[in-house]
Design a protein around this motif. Structure first.
Motif, mmCIF file in Angstrom:
data_model
loop_
_atom_site.group_PDB
_atom_site.id
_atom_site.type_symbol
_atom_site.label_atom_id
_atom_site.label_comp_id
_atom_site.label_asym_id
_atom_site.label_seq_id
_atom_site.Cartn_x
_atom_site.Cartn_y
_atom_site.Cartn_z
ATOM 1 N N VAL A 36 0.840 -1.198 0.000
ATOM 2 C CA VAL A 36 0.000 0.000 0.000
ATOM 3 C C VAL A 36 0.876 1.249 0.000
ATOM 4 O O VAL A 36 0.569 2.235 -0.682
ATOM 5 C CB VAL A 36 -0.990 -0.002 1.183
ATOM 6 N N GLY A 37 1.989 1.221 0.715
ATOM 7 C CA GLY A 37 2.918 2.359 0.691
ATOM 8 C C GLY A 37 3.400 2.659 -0.716
ATOM 9 O O GLY A 37 3.470 3.823 -1.134
ATOM 10 N N ARG A 65 -8.239 -8.606 1.631
ATOM 11 C CA ARG A 65 -8.456 -7.859 0.396
ATOM 12 C C ARG A 65 -8.307 -6.376 0.714
ATOM 13 O O ARG A 65 -8.965 -5.864 1.625
ATOM 14 C CB ARG A 65 -9.838 -8.127 -0.185
ATOM 15 N N ILE A 66 -7.452 -5.712 -0.040
ATOM 16 C CA ILE A 66 -7.231 -4.277 0.121
ATOM 17 C C ILE A 66 -7.496 -3.628 -1.227
ATOM 18 O O ILE A 66 -6.909 -4.022 -2.242
ATOM 19 C CB ILE A 66 -5.798 -3.961 0.568
ATOM 20 N N THR A 67 -8.374 -2.649 -1.229
ATOM 21 C CA THR A 67 -8.657 -1.885 -2.441
ATOM 22 C C THR A 67 -8.114 -0.480 -2.239
ATOM 23 O O THR A 67 -8.414 0.163 -1.233
ATOM 24 C CB THR A 67 -10.166 -1.837 -2.726
ATOM 25 N N VAL A 68 -7.294 -0.037 -3.185
ATOM 26 C CA VAL A 68 -6.716 1.304 -3.153
ATOM 27 C C VAL A 68 -7.182 2.003 -4.420
ATOM 28 O O VAL A 68 -6.822 1.589 -5.524
ATOM 29 C CB VAL A 68 -5.175 1.252 -3.080
ATOM 30 N N ALA A 69 -7.994 3.035 -4.263
ATOM 31 C CA ALA A 69 -8.559 3.742 -5.418
ATOM 32 C C ALA A 69 -8.181 5.214 -5.339
ATOM 33 O O ALA A 69 -8.334 5.838 -4.291
ATOM 34 C CB ALA A 69 -10.074 3.588 -5.436
ATOM 35 N N ILE A 97 -2.178 -11.611 -5.036
ATOM 36 C CA ILE A 97 -2.273 -10.999 -6.366
ATOM 37 C C ILE A 97 -2.452 -9.487 -6.254
ATOM 38 O O ILE A 97 -2.901 -8.968 -5.231
ATOM 39 C CB ILE A 97 -3.438 -11.574 -7.184
ATOM 40 N N LEU A 98 -2.107 -8.811 -7.327
ATOM 41 C CA LEU A 98 -2.409 -7.402 -7.529
ATOM 42 C C LEU A 98 -3.195 -7.310 -8.823
ATOM 43 O O LEU A 98 -2.701 -7.687 -9.884
ATOM 44 C CB LEU A 98 -1.137 -6.564 -7.637
ATOM 45 N N ALA A 99 -4.446 -6.868 -8.735
ATOM 46 C CA ALA A 99 -5.258 -6.618 -9.925
ATOM 47 C C ALA A 99 -5.334 -5.107 -10.092
ATOM 48 O O ALA A 99 -5.629 -4.388 -9.139
ATOM 49 C CB ALA A 99 -6.648 -7.212 -9.757
ATOM 50 N N LEU A 100 -5.048 -4.638 -11.290
ATOM 51 C CA LEU A 100 -4.972 -3.203 -11.534
ATOM 52 C C LEU A 100 -5.944 -2.804 -12.636
ATOM 53 O O LEU A 100 -5.953 -3.392 -13.712
ATOM 54 C CB LEU A 100 -3.537 -2.860 -11.941
ATOM 55 N N ASP A 101 -6.744 -1.787 -12.345
ATOM 56 C CA ASP A 101 -7.652 -1.203 -13.333
ATOM 57 C C ASP A 101 -7.299 0.271 -13.399
ATOM 58 O O ASP A 101 -7.574 1.026 -12.461
ATOM 59 C CB ASP A 101 -9.105 -1.403 -12.908
ATOM 60 N N THR A 108 -7.714 5.137 -11.062
ATOM 61 C CA THR A 108 -6.983 3.885 -10.876
ATOM 62 C C THR A 108 -7.519 3.175 -9.646
ATOM 63 O O THR A 108 -7.691 3.790 -8.595
ATOM 64 C CB THR A 108 -5.471 4.153 -10.704
ATOM 65 N N THR A 109 -7.771 1.881 -9.802
ATOM 66 C CA THR A 109 -8.151 1.034 -8.676
ATOM 67 C C THR A 109 -7.227 -0.178 -8.666
ATOM 68 O O THR A 109 -7.126 -0.895 -9.661
ATOM 69 C CB THR A 109 -9.616 0.564 -8.781
ATOM 70 N N ALA A 110 -6.550 -0.358 -7.543
ATOM 71 C CA ALA A 110 -5.691 -1.528 -7.344
ATOM 72 C C ALA A 110 -6.334 -2.391 -6.268
ATOM 73 O O ALA A 110 -6.722 -1.887 -5.210
ATOM 74 C CB ALA A 110 -4.296 -1.098 -6.909
ATOM 75 N N THR A 111 -6.455 -3.679 -6.552
ATOM 76 C CA THR A 111 -6.989 -4.624 -5.572
ATOM 77 C C THR A 111 -5.896 -5.627 -5.252
ATOM 78 O O THR A 111 -5.365 -6.281 -6.150
ATOM 79 C CB THR A 111 -8.239 -5.337 -6.120
#
Length: 126
Positions: A36-37, A65-69, A97-101, A108-111
């Motif tokens: 996350v950093g 599960r961490i969502t960073v938007a 995993i890192l899923a990136l949109d 940008t949303t990273a899960t």
């Protein structure tokens, strides 16, 4: 996560839906913190974002599960730099995993998903 949020010059909101009084295994906490950093650093350096939202959840009783938007201009690409590849490599250590949109124009949303089990407060040394 709240410490990362406070240290960022972006407006960062953290929503933790993790059960109170329960801890993640220390290696998982560490991997999540550094991942996350890196995502916050990328948002600050490259995205033009002003605001970031972080959501922490324990899903299916076995998955963090961490969502960073962020509200930036998007276009994040793991192939274009080492930071996102490093996040994927760090999470891969845990079969995570890192899923990136991140479409051009944003946002940008990273899960991040990391397999783990929460420690019971009665049995945890944390």
């Amino acid at each position: 996560m709240r410490a990362l949020a406070l240290d960022s010059f972006l407006d960062v909101h953290v929503d933790s839906r993790l059960p109170p009084g329960r801890r993640l295994p220390a290696p998982v906490e560490s991997a999540a913190y550094f991942a996350v950093g890196e995502l916050l650093a990328n948002a600050a350096k490259h995205s033009g974002a002003r605001e970031v939202r972080i959501l922490l959840e324990h899903a299916l009783d076995t998955l963090l599960r961490i969502t960073v938007a962020d509200d930036g201009h998007g276009g994040a690409d793991p192939a274009a730099g080492t930071g996102l590849r490093g996040v994927r490599r760090r999470l891969g250590t845990f079969d995570g995993i890192l899923a990136l949109d991140s479409p051009r124009g944003g946002p940008t949303t990273a899960t991040l998903e990391i397999p783990c089990v929460l420690s019971s407060p009665k049995t945890s040394s944390c």
